[in-house]
Design a protein around this motif. Sequence first.
Motif, mmCIF file in Angstrom:
data_model
loop_
_atom_site.group_PDB
_atom_site.id
_atom_site.type_symbol
_atom_site.label_atom_id
_atom_site.label_comp_id
_atom_site.label_asym_id
_atom_site.label_seq_id
_atom_site.Cartn_x
_atom_site.Cartn_y
_atom_site.Cartn_z
ATOM 1 N N UNK B 13 86.754 -44.904 31.353
ATOM 2 C CA UNK B 13 85.817 -43.813 31.059
ATOM 3 C C UNK B 13 86.192 -43.234 29.700
ATOM 4 N N UNK B 14 85.183 -42.795 28.971
ATOM 5 C CA UNK B 14 85.407 -42.216 27.638
ATOM 6 C C UNK B 14 84.737 -40.847 27.603
ATOM 7 N N UNK B 15 85.486 -39.829 27.172
ATOM 8 C CA UNK B 15 84.936 -38.472 27.160
ATOM 9 C C UNK B 15 85.083 -37.821 25.800
ATOM 10 N N UNK B 16 84.023 -37.140 25.389
ATOM 11 C CA UNK B 16 84.022 -36.332 24.164
ATOM 12 C C UNK B 16 83.968 -34.881 24.645
ATOM 13 N N UNK B 17 85.124 -34.203 24.525
ATOM 14 C CA UNK B 17 85.256 -32.873 25.142
ATOM 15 C C UNK B 17 85.334 -31.815 24.045
ATOM 16 N N UNK B 18 84.172 -31.251 23.732
ATOM 17 C CA UNK B 18 84.104 -30.280 22.648
ATOM 18 C C UNK B 18 84.370 -28.863 23.110
ATOM 19 N N UNK B 19 84.147 -27.921 22.185
ATOM 20 C CA UNK B 19 84.373 -26.512 22.502
ATOM 21 C C UNK B 19 83.410 -26.040 23.586
ATOM 22 N N UNK B 20 82.148 -26.441 23.452
ATOM 23 C CA UNK B 20 81.139 -25.910 24.371
ATOM 24 C C UNK B 20 80.363 -26.995 25.093
ATOM 25 N N UNK B 22 80.609 -31.099 27.106
ATOM 26 C CA UNK B 22 81.400 -32.182 27.702
ATOM 27 C C UNK B 22 80.475 -33.372 27.903
ATOM 28 N N UNK B 23 80.906 -34.546 27.434
ATOM 29 C CA UNK B 23 80.126 -35.759 27.660
ATOM 30 C C UNK B 23 81.075 -36.852 28.114
ATOM 31 N N UNK B 24 80.629 -37.622 29.051
ATOM 32 C CA UNK B 24 81.488 -38.701 29.537
ATOM 33 C C UNK B 24 80.651 -39.942 29.819
ATOM 34 N N UNK B 25 81.226 -41.081 29.520
ATOM 35 C CA UNK B 25 80.560 -42.357 29.761
ATOM 36 C C UNK B 25 81.488 -43.265 30.566
ATOM 37 N N UNK B 26 80.903 -44.077 31.461
ATOM 38 C CA UNK B 26 81.654 -45.198 32.032
ATOM 39 C C UNK B 26 81.319 -46.407 31.180
ATOM 40 N N UNK B 27 82.359 -47.091 30.748
ATOM 41 C CA UNK B 27 82.169 -48.215 29.820
ATOM 42 C C UNK B 27 82.483 -49.543 30.516
ATOM 43 N N UNK B 28 81.596 -50.500 30.323
ATOM 44 C CA UNK B 28 81.742 -51.811 30.950
ATOM 45 C C UNK B 28 82.572 -52.770 30.117
ATOM 46 N N UNK B 29 82.654 -54.003 30.571
ATOM 47 C CA UNK B 29 83.593 -54.937 29.944
ATOM 48 C C UNK B 29 83.219 -55.336 28.529
ATOM 49 N N UNK B 30 81.944 -55.280 28.192
ATOM 50 C CA UNK B 30 81.578 -55.626 26.807
ATOM 51 C C UNK B 30 81.416 -54.373 25.950
ATOM 52 N N UNK B 31 81.877 -53.244 26.457
ATOM 53 C CA UNK B 31 81.818 -52.020 25.664
ATOM 54 C C UNK B 31 80.533 -51.237 25.874
ATOM 55 N N UNK B 32 79.667 -51.724 26.752
ATOM 56 C CA UNK B 32 78.373 -51.052 26.958
ATOM 57 C C UNK B 32 78.541 -49.811 27.846
ATOM 58 N N UNK B 59 83.619 -37.837 37.232
ATOM 59 C CA UNK B 59 83.969 -39.236 37.535
ATOM 60 C C UNK B 59 83.502 -39.605 38.940
ATOM 61 N N UNK B 60 83.681 -38.679 39.870
ATOM 62 C CA UNK B 60 83.263 -38.940 41.246
ATOM 63 C C UNK B 60 81.737 -39.091 41.326
ATOM 64 N N UNK B 61 81.042 -38.214 40.600
ATOM 65 C CA UNK B 61 79.574 -38.268 40.616
ATOM 66 C C UNK B 61 79.072 -39.602 40.074
ATOM 67 N N UNK B 66 89.308 -44.518 41.592
ATOM 68 C CA UNK B 66 90.373 -43.508 41.512
ATOM 69 C C UNK B 66 91.381 -43.788 40.408
ATOM 70 N N UNK B 67 91.470 -45.039 40.033
ATOM 71 C CA UNK B 67 92.494 -45.418 39.058
ATOM 72 C C UNK B 67 91.901 -45.755 37.688
ATOM 73 N N UNK B 68 90.607 -45.536 37.530
ATOM 74 C CA UNK B 68 89.971 -45.857 36.249
ATOM 75 C C UNK B 68 90.633 -45.041 35.137
ATOM 76 N N UNK B 69 91.088 -45.682 34.062
ATOM 77 C CA UNK B 69 91.705 -44.924 32.966
ATOM 78 C C UNK B 69 90.633 -44.154 32.164
ATOM 79 N N UNK B 70 91.099 -43.090 31.505
ATOM 80 C CA UNK B 70 90.174 -42.217 30.756
ATOM 81 C C UNK B 70 90.743 -41.946 29.369
ATOM 82 N N UNK B 71 89.927 -42.126 28.353
ATOM 83 C CA UNK B 71 90.329 -41.757 26.993
ATOM 84 C C UNK B 71 89.417 -40.611 26.546
#
Lengths: 319, 319
Positions: B13-20, B22-32, B59-61, B66-71
Motif C-alpha cells: 500500500x502507498x499513502x500520501x499523508x498531507x497536513x489536511x 490522506x490518500x492511499x492506494x493498493x498497488x498490484x504487481x505491475x505497479x498499477x 486498509x481494512x476497508x 494484515x501483513x501488507x507493507x505500507x510506504x
Amino acid sequence: MTTTVSHAAARYAAADWGTSSFRIWLIGETGEALSERRSAEGMTTAAKTGFSPVLEQHLEAMGAADTLPVVICGMAGARQGWVEAGYLDTPAALSDIVRHAVVVPDDRRDIRILPGLAQRDAASPDVMRGEETQLLGSVGALSGTRLVCMPGTHSKWVRVADGKVERFSTFMSGELFDVVSRHSILSHAVADAGAFDGTHPAFVAAVAEAMANPAMATNLLFTVRSGQLLHGHGATEAKARLSGLMIGLEIAGAATMTADAQTPVSLVASGPLAGLYTQALTAAGLQSQLVDADEAVRDGLAAAARALWPASVQTLSAV
Amino acid sequence: MTTTVSHAAARYAAADWGTSSFRIWLIGETGEALSERRSAEGMTTAAKTGFSPVLEQHLEAMGAADTLPVVICGMAGARQGWVEAGYLDTPAALSDIVRHAVVVPDDRRDIRILPGLAQRDAASPDVMRGEETQLLGSVGALSGTRLVCMPGTHSKWVRVADGKVERFSTFMSGELFDVVSRHSILSHAVADAGAFDGTHPAFVAAVAEAMANPAMATNLLFTVRSGQLLHGHGATEAKARLSGLMIGLEIAGAATMTADAQTPVSLVASGPLAGLYTQALTAAGLQSQLVDADEAVRDGLAAAARALWPASVQTLSAV
C-alpha cells in the motif's frame, strides 16, 4: 486646554475621520490645538450610529459653540460614509482640494468634508482619502520635487512637485503584515514575539534582502518559517524579519517612482512606524525627513479652514 | 477495482499523508493502482485520533492483508506527525530518499515513512515534505537539468540535474491568495466571483504585470480593489487578477533560479492549478511539460517500494 478655554478661543473644529478611528481638535486663532479628543468611532461605527451624533457629542464634550464650523477629512467622505466627497483627479494641485469640499446639510453649523484623490489611469488605478490632507499640511507649500512616504495599513507613496500631486501608489504592506501574522502559517513563527525596532539585525537584513530581490518576495516570506525550523530563529526575530521584508519590498517598488535616487523623501509618520521606516529608508540609501503625521493632518485641515473661512479664521488670526 | 480484486493482488500500500488530506492506494504487481481511498484525515486530524487507527481503517476497508507493507510520504513524517522521518539535506540524489526512510514500530506490518528534503544554507533555508516523492516519481530517472514547478498552498520550484536536487525554493503563493482573499480588504473585491481559467484576460495581464515589475507586488494587489472602485471591474475579474499576480510574482522569482531561459520546466500539478500554471508559464515564455501530480506521487512511492522490498515487489513484478 480646559473646556472653558477651548470654548472661548476656538475658531473652528478639525476632524480626521478614518475607517476605524475618529480624532477631533478645537483650533484657536493662531492655529494652535486647544483641545483634542480621540475615539474608535470611525466610519465603520458611525455608519451605524449616525455621523452627526458622534460629531456633536465630541464637540459638546469640548465645550464648542453651537455654530462653530467643522472641517473634516478622511473616510467620512467615502460613498459608505456621511456625505460623499468624491475624488479630485491627479495630477492635482493640493491647494485645489478645498475647492472640492462638500457641504454637510446641517441646521446650525457649517460642516465641510474634503475630497480624496483618484489616479484614474487604467494601468495604475489608485485612491487616497485622508492622506491628501496630510500632504496639504506637510508638503503643500514646498517647492521642488519630492517623494512622500506615508506608511500604514495601506502605505501611500506620492510624487509631489511644487505642491502638485503627480502620481501615487498604494502598497498593502501594513495589512499584509497583519493578515499574514494572524492567518497564515507564519502566525506560529511570530506568536509571542517581543518588541523590536528598526535597528534589529533581522529587520535590517530583511529590508536589504527584499530590496535586492523583490521577485523572491513570497519565498522570502516562507523563510521566516523555514529559518525558524532549520536555524532555530526566535519569534521576535521572525516578526522583525517579516516586518523588514514587507517594508523592503515596498521601498523597492516605490523607488521605481523616481529615476533620481537623490529625490528627497518626506516621511509622514508617527509612532513605531516612524522609527522602522526611518531605519529602512536609510538602509535603502534614501535621505528622508520625518514629519509627524498628526501634525501634518492638523496643518492640512488648518490650511483648508483658512481657505474655506477666510473672514472668520484669517482675519481673527491677524487680531 | 473492487475490494476482492485488491485484496488478492496487492503487493503493497502507498499513502500520501498531507497536513489536511490522506490518500492511499493498493498497488498490484505491475505497479498499477488496484484501489484508492481519500479522506480529510490529514496529519492535523490524525495527530488527535491516532495515525495507526486511520491507516488500519482504510486498509481494512480496501480488504488489504494484515501483513501488507505500507510506504508513506508527507507530513506523517513531520515532528508533529506519526514518527519523525527527518530531512535529507540538499544537494540530494532522489534515489537516496528511500535509504533514509524510518520504520514505524508495528506488530504486523512493515510500515516506512519517507523523509523530506532540507536546504540548510543560512540565506535560503527551505524544507519540503511529500514533494520529494513526487520528484522521485516524475523526474528521478531523467537526465539533464530541469526546473520542476509544483504549485500549491506552498509552491515549490526545484532545480534537478540528473536525478539530483540541487536547490529549491518555496513560494507562499497559494496560501497568500487564500489569506488575502478571505481576510484582507480584497475580500470584498473577490466576493461572489465566478469560475475562471488561465485564458481569462485579467489573469493573463496580471501574470505579465507581476513579472514585469515584481517590486510593485503589494501595490499591484491594491489595484485589484482600486480597479474595481474606479473602473468598475467585476468580482471574477478581480479574482482572476489576484490569482495572476500571485502566480506571476512566483514565476518572476523562480526564473532567477536558472540563468538559462531554455531550461525545460516540468509542471507537476493536477486540477485547476495545472491549467492556470500552464497558461502562466507559456505567457512567461517558458516551455513546460505537464506531469499529473497524483501519478507523480504514486510513481514515487512505487519507486520507493521497489527499493525497500525488492524481493516481494520486484520479483513479483517479474512473474
